[in-house]
Each structure stands twice: as structure tokens, then as C-alpha cells.
Design a protein around this motif. Structure first.
Motif, PDB file in Angstrom:
ATOM      1  N   VAL B  49       0.635  -1.378   0.083  1.00 52.23           N
ATOM      2  CA  VAL B  49       0.095  -0.089  -0.080  1.00 52.23           C
ATOM      3  C   VAL B  49       0.990   1.233   0.095  1.00 52.23           C
ATOM      4  N   SER B  50       0.261   2.436  -0.550  1.00 55.34           N
ATOM      5  CA  SER B  50       1.106   3.565  -0.769  1.00 55.34           C
ATOM      6  C   SER B  50       1.456   4.290   0.632  1.00 55.34           C
ATOM      7  N   PRO B  51       2.332   4.492   1.197  1.00 51.92           N
ATOM      8  CA  PRO B  51       2.841   5.146   2.420  1.00 51.92           C
ATOM      9  C   PRO B  51       2.001   6.594   2.545  1.00 51.92           C
ATOM     10  N   ASP B  52       1.956   7.291   1.152  1.00 50.20           N
ATOM     11  CA  ASP B  52       1.248   8.546   1.195  1.00 50.20           C
ATOM     12  C   ASP B  52      -0.249   8.366   1.492  1.00 50.20           C
ATOM     13  N   ALA B  53      -0.842   7.453   0.639  1.00 51.67           N
ATOM     14  CA  ALA B  53      -2.340   7.148   0.951  1.00 51.67           C
ATOM     15  C   ALA B  53      -2.584   6.781   2.363  1.00 51.67           C
ATOM     16  N   LEU B  54      -1.617   5.844   2.859  1.00 47.14           N
ATOM     17  CA  LEU B  54      -1.815   5.577   4.286  1.00 47.14           C
ATOM     18  C   LEU B  54      -1.850   6.710   5.156  1.00 47.14           C
ATOM     19  N   ALA B  55      -1.080   7.534   5.140  1.00 45.36           N
ATOM     20  CA  ALA B  55      -0.915   8.785   5.757  1.00 45.36           C
ATOM     21  C   ALA B  55      -2.225   9.728   5.615  1.00 45.36           C
ATOM     22  N   GLN B  56      -2.922   9.571   4.832  1.00 46.09           N
ATOM     23  CA  GLN B  56      -4.190  10.245   4.597  1.00 46.09           C
ATOM     24  C   GLN B  56      -5.422   9.701   5.294  1.00 46.09           C
ATOM     25  N   CYS B  57      -5.101   8.461   5.562  1.00 46.54           N
ATOM     26  CA  CYS B  57      -6.200   7.667   6.436  1.00 46.54           C
ATOM     27  C   CYS B  57      -6.676   8.372   7.658  1.00 46.54           C
ATOM     28  N   ARG B  58      -7.936   8.451   8.049  1.00 47.46           N
ATOM     29  CA  ARG B  58      -8.354   8.758   9.358  1.00 47.46           C
ATOM     30  C   ARG B  58      -8.936   7.910  10.188  1.00 47.46           C
ATOM     31  N   THR B  59      -9.480   6.770   9.599  1.00 45.43           N
ATOM     32  CA  THR B  59      -9.819   5.638  10.340  1.00 45.43           C
ATOM     33  C   THR B  59      -9.560   4.244  10.042  1.00 45.43           C
ATOM     34  N   VAL B  60      -9.647   3.331  10.775  1.00 45.51           N
ATOM     35  CA  VAL B  60      -9.230   1.907  10.195  1.00 45.51           C
ATOM     36  C   VAL B  60     -10.134   1.326   9.018  1.00 45.51           C
ATOM     37  N   GLY B  61     -11.352   1.670   9.164  1.00 42.63           N
ATOM     38  CA  GLY B  61     -11.941   1.299   8.010  1.00 42.63           C
ATOM     39  C   GLY B  61     -11.500   1.855   6.592  1.00 42.63           C
ATOM     40  N   GLN B  62     -10.538   3.276   6.638  1.00 50.25           N
ATOM     41  CA  GLN B  62     -10.098   3.795   5.342  1.00 50.25           C
ATOM     42  C   GLN B  62      -8.712   2.852   5.310  1.00 50.25           C
ATOM     43  N   VAL B  63      -8.095   2.564   6.117  1.00 44.19           N
ATOM     44  CA  VAL B  63      -7.074   1.776   6.156  1.00 44.19           C
ATOM     45  C   VAL B  63      -7.303   0.127   5.286  1.00 44.19           C
ATOM     46  N   GLU B  64      -8.735  -0.311   5.974  1.00 42.05           N
ATOM     47  CA  GLU B  64      -8.911  -1.665   5.484  1.00 42.05           C
ATOM     48  C   GLU B  64      -9.275  -1.119   3.936  1.00 42.05           C
TER      49      GLU B  64
END
Lengths: 346, 71
Positions: B49-64
């Protein structure tokens, strides 16, 4: 073992390894005192590192290199007069010019009739150095190469950047690569990789000619994780470096096995660049080897950049775990982005 | 996704019973947490997964969701 293909030409082997560390210690307790939200037990749990050694303010990578060479010639004095080439791998040279390896030749009192050059690589540097040494020997250009890796990343690290301050330590290693008494020893084959597209993921942005140091590059900024740095200091995008590592290291591991026509069972050990416990745990799971065949050494020294692999080899040789006939894969990866793997026979 | 939730609980330093799609990543979502999550998703799904995209996540659901969409 079915096959192994060392470099063609005059064969080479690793004959001796010695290391050197600066005396100043940076402990987890020191870091926890500086970063209250970063307790010592958490640092150890995540990184596997208890201490790292930091060069004194007036102590350079060249000083550490000279220390490693002194230790080498102390334990194996027979090589001093046989060295006919010095390769020094460092990213913290004493000067922009002259070449640090030339100064090292003089510091060591080695004859003027030898070759010397610097290699600017980081965590892949030892394996690259092995390839250059083996190549010089294979071509008959040199017979005994003094391969030195030495770095002081601490001098690039901002005191307020716990992300890299926690991981990196200063240190040096000196290795004799020679065509003499090769017997069962061997070096090669090699697999290399380069992705300059990731150059900005692990970088000291200012200080070269693309971006000279200035008042503007010295301006400090705090990132979202609370780490402080400027363009004069080391920056590491941990996520990008991990992603690259998890992609390329297992791929290089398999490519090298294929090139050498050997299986994992033919290997006595796999010595990866000792980035930190977290990264090595992840890589070990992907590569699928047990602890006994993936030796480690970072707990008391941290990530010493191009010297991590010879630090492990020194430890394993001293412990008698690499007897004659051993086959070891060495694999370095990091800044560049750059990676390299090789098989080494002892 | 229980293995994922267990991993996220460890990374975020919360009890696994608290982990669900709506859990806010909050202050714990620092660079070390992001790096740990990259390793977790790689281990469970063998996906990058993209580190930059992960950094934008705000909830566990977004990470999932990011992990599910990764190749």
C-alpha cells in the motif's frame, strides 16, 4: 549444493574482517529523556536497538576507517604489506576533495605504489565494494584489496529527529579481499539493483551543488510525527523505504539463488543489511528462513550503514559459525535507492 | 479481518475489542504506525500500500479499504 558461479578470472576470498566503533554511547534512556513520548522499552521493542555509538565532534568517518584498519592489522598483521588497493566506502568524507581513500593510505603508512578510491554508497556499499574488489582481483589488476566501510550518519541527523536518531549509529569495518590461499573461499555471483526514482526517500537535501547550504536550508521544520529537521539534515521516508525493501529484497534473494543455481538449504547463513529489528523481522517472514540462519547484530550498535554486514560476518566468524565450506548470502539495500546481493564462500 | 484488527490494535496501542472500521486513528497515527501498518498489510495480504495514501487515512475502515484495493 548443485552449482555456484563466482566471478570468472582469478578467484578471490574474504581473508579477514575487523571493526571499529567510536566510544560515545547514545542509549535508549538518553533518547527517552529527549523525547518523553518515546519510552526506552518501546524503542527497544520496535527497533531492537539498545545503544548506538556516535562519533565525537572532531572524529570523522576517516578516523573510524583508520581505527578499523588498525584493528585489522593488529589481528592479522600478515596482510599489511600485501595490500595493493584500497576501496573506501563512505558518505561522510573528510573533504569534498581530495579522495578520502588517498588520505587513508597515508594515515595507514601504506606504500605509495598502491591504488585507492572512494565509493559513495550507503547500505548496499559493502556488497558493491566486494564486487569491485573481486573484479580487480579477477582481472589481475590487484591481488589484495583493503575494503573499508565507514560512516558517521550522526553528523547528518538533526537532534530533534527521533525517527533516524533512534536507528543509525556510527562505525567502520575493514575487510581483506585477496587472491591468496583461496582454497574453498569464493566471492560471487552478484545481483545488483538501482532505482534513482527513490533518491528523495532517503536523502540529505542540501550541502551539494544542487542545493548548497544556506540560511534557507537551515530552517527547521516539524513533521506530523513531531520530528524536527532542516534541508541540511538526513531525511528518511520510512514508509517508502520499507515498501521498497519488502519488494526488492525477497526478489533479489530469489534472483541470486537462481543465478548461483543453489537452494536456500545450500546456504549456511543469509546476512542482510542490519536496518533494524522491525525491518528484519518483516523480511525474515517473507524470505522464510529460521533465526539460526539469519544472524543479526544491531542491539548494541544500531544501523551502521555500509558496515552492518561486515559487523555480522565478524561476529559469526568469531563465534565459529562460518567454518570452512560455509556459503553465505550477503544482501545490502538502502539509500540510492540501491541494493546488491552476493554469495560469499568461506 | 481479525488478524488485521489484532495487528491494528497493537499498532494503535488499544484493546482489540475497540478496533472496528469507525475507530479513529487519531494521534497514534504517526510515521512509526504507518510503517508498521505497511508491514502488517504485506504480511497478511502480500500487498503493497502507498505510504502517502496511508498517511491520509483517518479511520481503521479507510485503512481496510486501502488494503483491499491494493494489488
Amino acid at each position: 549444493m548443485t552449482a555456484l558461479h563466482p566471478s570468472p578470472g582469478v578467484p578471490a576470498r574474504i581473508a579477514a574482517i575487523a571493526t571499529h566503533l567510536p566510544s560515545r554511547v547514545l542509549s535508549n534512556a538518553d533518547l527517552a529523556a529527549a523525547f518523553p513520548d518515546w519510552p526506552a522499552d518501546k524503542i527497544l521493542d520496535k527497533t531492537g536497538i539498545r545503544e548506538r555509538r556516535i562519533a565525537a565532534d572532531d572524529e570523522t568517518a576517516l578516523d573510524l576507517a583508520a581505527g578499523a584498519c588498525a584493528a585489522l592489522f593488529d589481528q592479522a598483521p600478515q596482510w599489511r604489506n600485501r595490500v595493493d588497493f584500497i576501496i573506501l566506502c563512505t558518505q561522510a568524507p573528510d573533504h569534498v576533495l581530495p579522495t578520502s581513500a588517498c588520505i587513508l593510505q597515508h594515515r595507514l603508512g601504506l606504500p605509495t605504489g598502491i591504488g585507492a578510491l572512494d565509493v559513495n554508497l550507503g547500505c548496499s556499499g559493502f556488497v558493491y565494494g566486494l564486487s569491485l574488489a573481486a573484479g580487480l582481483i579477477a582481472a589481475g589488476t590487484a591481488a589484495t584489496v583493503l575494503l573499508v566501510t565507514a560512516d558517521t550518519y550522526s553528523k547528518y541527523i538533526h537532534r530533534g529527529d527521533k525517527s533516524v536518531r533512534t536507528l543509525f549509529g556510527d562505525g567502520a569495518a575493514a575487510t581483506i579481499v585477496t587472491s591468496e590461499d583461496v582454497a574453498g573461499g569464493s566471492i560471487g555471483p552478484f545481483v545488483f539493483g538501482t532505482d534513482g526514482g527513490g533518491a528523495d526517500r532517503l536523502i540529505v537535501p542540501a550541502g551539494g551543488f544542487r542545493l548548497p547550504r544556506s540560511a534557507a536550508t537551515a530552517v527547521e521544520r516539524e513533521d506530523r510525527s513531531g520530528n524536527v529537521r532542516s534541508d541540511d539534515s538526513l531525511f528518511m521516508d520510512g514508509g517508502a523505504v520499507l515498501t521498497f525493501t519488502l519488494r526488492e529484497v525477497p526478489r533479489t534473494f530469489r534472483a541470486l539463488l537462481e543465478k548461483a543455481e543453489v537452494t536456500p538449504d545450500d546456504l549456511t547463513a543469509v546476512v542482510l543489511h542490519q536496518a533494524n529489528k522491525f525491518m528484519l523481522d518483516a523480511l525474515q517472514k517473507k524470505i522464510g528462513l529460521d533465526d539460526a540462519r539469519m544472524p543479526r547484530r544491531y542491539e548494541m550498535i544500531g544501523n551502521t550503514v555500509s558496515s552492518t554486514i561486515p559487523f555480522v560476518l565478524e561476529q559469526e566468524l568469531a563465534a565459529g559459525r562460518l567454518p570452512v565450506g560455509s556459503r553465505v548470502m550477503v544482501l545490502g539495500f538502502g539509500v540510492g535507492l540501491s541494493w546488491a546481493g552476493a554469495l560469499v564462500g568461506f | 479481518m481479525s488478524e488485521f484488527y489484532e495487528g491494528m490494535a497493537e499498532i494503535l496501542d488499544v484493546d482489540v475489542s475497540e478496533v472496528g472500521p469507525d475507530l479513529e486513528l487519531g494521534e497514534a497515527w504517526d510515521s512509526l504506525a504507518i510503517v508498521s501498518t505497511i508491514a502488517l498489510i504485506d504480511e497478511i495480504h502480500d500487498r503493497s500500500v502507498s505510504p502517502d495514501a496511508l498517511a491520509q487515512c483517518r479511520t481503521v475502515g479507510q485503512v481496510e479499504a486501502l488494503a483491499a484495493a491494493a494489488e
